[in-house]
Design an enzyme around this catalytic site. Structure first.
Site, PDB file in Angstrom:
ATOM      1  N   ARG A   1       0.803  -1.215   0.000  1.00  0.00           N
ATOM      2  CA  ARG A   1       0.000   0.000   0.000  1.00  0.00           C
ATOM      3  C   ARG A   1       0.839   1.269   0.000  1.00  0.00           C
ATOM      4  O   ARG A   1       0.590   2.188  -0.776  1.00  0.00           O
ATOM      5  CB  ARG A   1      -0.932   0.030   1.223  1.00  0.00           C
ATOM      6  CG  ARG A   1      -2.213  -0.737   1.045  1.00  0.00           C
ATOM      7  CD  ARG A   1      -2.696  -1.291   2.359  1.00  0.00           C
ATOM      8  NE  ARG A   1      -1.827  -2.392   2.742  1.00  0.00           N
ATOM      9  CZ  ARG A   1      -2.016  -3.653   2.367  1.00  0.00           C
ATOM     10  NH1 ARG A   1      -3.056  -3.973   1.670  1.00  0.00           N
ATOM     11  NH2 ARG A   1      -1.157  -4.596   2.698  1.00  0.00           N
ATOM     12  N   THR A   2       1.833   1.338   0.870  1.00  0.00           N
ATOM     13  CA  THR A   2       2.542   2.609   1.034  1.00  0.00           C
ATOM     14  C   THR A   2       3.280   2.983  -0.252  1.00  0.00           C
ATOM     15  O   THR A   2       3.136   4.091  -0.769  1.00  0.00           O
ATOM     16  CB  THR A   2       3.515   2.531   2.225  1.00  0.00           C
ATOM     17  OG1 THR A   2       2.784   2.136   3.378  1.00  0.00           O
ATOM     18  CG2 THR A   2       4.172   3.868   2.479  1.00  0.00           C
TER      19      THR A   2
ATOM     20  N   LYS B   1      26.050  -3.353  -1.472  1.00  0.00           N
ATOM     21  CA  LYS B   1      27.520  -3.320  -1.577  1.00  0.00           C
ATOM     22  C   LYS B   1      28.151  -2.603  -0.400  1.00  0.00           C
ATOM     23  O   LYS B   1      29.357  -2.452  -0.331  1.00  0.00           O
ATOM     24  CB  LYS B   1      27.933  -2.590  -2.864  1.00  0.00           C
ATOM     25  CG  LYS B   1      27.365  -3.197  -4.130  1.00  0.00           C
ATOM     26  CD  LYS B   1      27.807  -2.357  -5.338  1.00  0.00           C
ATOM     27  CE  LYS B   1      27.159  -2.845  -6.629  1.00  0.00           C
ATOM     28  NZ  LYS B   1      27.416  -1.916  -7.746  1.00  0.00           N
TER      29      LYS B   1
ATOM     30  N   ARG C   1      11.520   3.962   2.929  1.00  0.00           N
ATOM     31  CA  ARG C   1      11.154   3.050   4.025  1.00  0.00           C
ATOM     32  C   ARG C   1      12.406   2.274   4.385  1.00  0.00           C
ATOM     33  O   ARG C   1      13.130   1.798   3.502  1.00  0.00           O
ATOM     34  CB  ARG C   1      10.038   2.090   3.607  1.00  0.00           C
ATOM     35  CG  ARG C   1       9.856   0.948   4.600  1.00  0.00           C
ATOM     36  CD  ARG C   1       8.629   0.112   4.316  1.00  0.00           C
ATOM     37  NE  ARG C   1       7.417   0.844   4.658  1.00  0.00           N
ATOM     38  CZ  ARG C   1       6.199   0.307   4.654  1.00  0.00           C
ATOM     39  NH1 ARG C   1       6.024  -0.960   4.318  1.00  0.00           N
ATOM     40  NH2 ARG C   1       5.149   1.020   4.982  1.00  0.00           N
TER      41      ARG C   1
ATOM     42  N   HIS D   1       5.622   6.212  11.213  1.00  0.00           N
ATOM     43  CA  HIS D   1       5.065   6.024   9.868  1.00  0.00           C
ATOM     44  C   HIS D   1       4.056   7.166   9.651  1.00  0.00           C
ATOM     45  O   HIS D   1       2.842   6.971   9.665  1.00  0.00           O
ATOM     46  CB  HIS D   1       4.368   4.661   9.818  1.00  0.00           C
ATOM     47  CG  HIS D   1       4.006   4.168   8.454  1.00  0.00           C
ATOM     48  ND1 HIS D   1       4.038   4.950   7.325  1.00  0.00           N
ATOM     49  CD2 HIS D   1       3.585   2.936   8.039  1.00  0.00           C
ATOM     50  CE1 HIS D   1       3.644   4.219   6.277  1.00  0.00           C
ATOM     51  NE2 HIS D   1       3.371   2.996   6.688  1.00  0.00           N
TER      52      HIS D   1
HETATM   53  C1  NCD Z   1       2.081  -0.995   8.226  1.00  0.00           C
HETATM   54  C2  NCD Z   1       3.576  -0.772   8.318  1.00  0.00           C
HETATM   55  O1  NCD Z   1       4.312  -0.989   7.344  1.00  0.00           O
HETATM   56  O2  NCD Z   1       3.985  -0.320   9.373  1.00  0.00           O
HETATM   57  N1  NCD Z   1       1.661  -1.232   6.908  1.00  0.00           N
HETATM   58  C3  NCD Z   1       1.376  -0.173   6.098  1.00  0.00           C
HETATM   59  O3  NCD Z   1       2.213   0.636   5.790  1.00  0.00           O
HETATM   60  N2  NCD Z   1       0.107  -0.045   5.682  1.00  0.00           N
HETATM   61  C4  NCD Z   1       1.600  -2.034   9.177  1.00  0.00           C
HETATM   62  C5  NCD Z   1       2.172  -3.415   9.102  1.00  0.00           C
HETATM   63  O4  NCD Z   1       3.032  -3.714   8.287  1.00  0.00           O
HETATM   64  O5  NCD Z   1       1.723  -4.239   9.900  1.00  0.00           O
END
Ligand code: NCD
Length: 304
Positions: free
Chosen positions: A53-54, A83, A104, A132
């Site tokens: 999703r993100t 590397k 991320r 997040h």
């Molecule tokens: C969450 C995350 O990555 O922290 N997912 C997300 O971004 N929708 C929650 C999760 O991974 O459980």
């Protein structure tokens, strides 16, 4: 140029502005005509941890607004990080290619380290069990849409409260509003970290920590389920001890308010039975859709 690293950086007014812009972005998308506000921009996405999703909603958000996207998934193995390159050098490199950088990373603080060496806005798409922020803002947008307000609500957070970066980012946003009450339902090993409980106590916020989901459910205006974050456990025996403890079923729905709302940042593993999905209170796929509108607003905000 604005980095987005933590929700603590936002004032209540900042958040109001972002959420109303997200509402406008939703309007553009629904009407089928989105102004190409980021037409000459390039957005880079570097994901050192899995995501559906993100990453895809950030990329869709950029494309909808007319930007172009360069993207590395599995960046731990598919970038020079493999590397031995430092996050700083990766960030310096992206500075010459992209106008905004979405990162991320599995380690707390790594996205901030990237941000510290680049003149381009960096957006934290999750750094370890820490924060997040874009998820928290889309959660807040969802709560506002579903509940019609952000104050005097009772929140029941369930699952991995210790490691859930989405909860850690959402709490400061909910504390901008009066009268909110919090139940944290988890195994004893997965309680909210002390820095947060200390803050709640200092502010005089009402909150409860226990493992009694059934007792908390009738109170919930917002029920926020989370996955036990397997990837944060070094010891799989410890994970096995705490996994699968809270599964929301159709029977639980009988205990909930008629107007209660069920959220989950997703992915779900074993926290919500699929038979709950057709209940009107199950808002987690609407929440996912909201991610697009909020991330459109955030990209515009960062690039302004
Ligand atoms: C969450 C995350 O990555 O922290 N997912 C997300 O971004 N929708 C929650 C999760 O991974 O459980």
């Amino acid at each position: 140029m604005k980095h987005i690293l933590t929700t603590a950086q936002f004032s209540k007014d900042d958040v109001t502005t972002i959420l109303s812009r997200a509402r406008e972005m939703e309007g553009y998308c629904t009407s089928g005509s989105v102004p190409k506000l980021l037409a000459d921009k390039i957005v880079a996405c570097m994901f050192f941890e899995p995501s559906t999703r993100t990453r895809l909603s950030f990329e869709t958000a950029a494309l909808k607004l007319g930007a172009q996207v360069i993207s590395v998934e599995n960046a731990t193995s598919n970038s020079s990080s493999y590397k031995g390159e430092t996050i700083e050098d990766t960030a310096r490199t992206l500075t010459s290619y992209a106008d905004a950088i979405v990162i991320r990373h599995p380690e707390k603080g790594m996205v901030a380290r990237a941000a510290s060496v680049t003149s381009k806005p960096v957006l934290n798409a999750g750094d370890g069990a820490h924060e997040h922020p874009s998820q928290a803002l889309l959660d807040l947008y969802s709560i506002l849409k579903e509940n019609g307000r952000l104050d005097h609500l009772t929140f029941v957070f369930v699952g991995d409260i210790l490691n859930s970066r989405t909860i850690h980012s959402l709490l400061p946003l909910l504390l901008h509003h009066e009268g909110n009450v919090f139940h944290f339902i988890s195994p004893a090993e997965l309680r909210l970290p002390e820095e947060y409980t200390k803050d709640l106590r200092t502010r005089g916020v009402t909150f409860f920590e226990n493992d009694d989901l059934d007792a908390a459910l009738p109170e919930a205006d917002v029920l926020y389920m989370t996955r036990v974050q397997k990837e944060r456990f070094e010891d799989m025996t410890a994970y096995d001890m705490v996994k699968d403890q809270f599964l929301l079923t159709k029977e639980h729905l009988l205990l909930m308010k008629e107007k209660g709302v069920i959220l989950h940042p997703l992915p779900r593993v074993n926290e919500i039975d699929a038979r709950v999905d057709d209940d009107a209170r199950a808002a987690y796929f609407r929440q996912t859709e909201n991610g697009l509108y909020v991330r459109m607003a955030l990209l515009e905000y960062a690039l302004q």
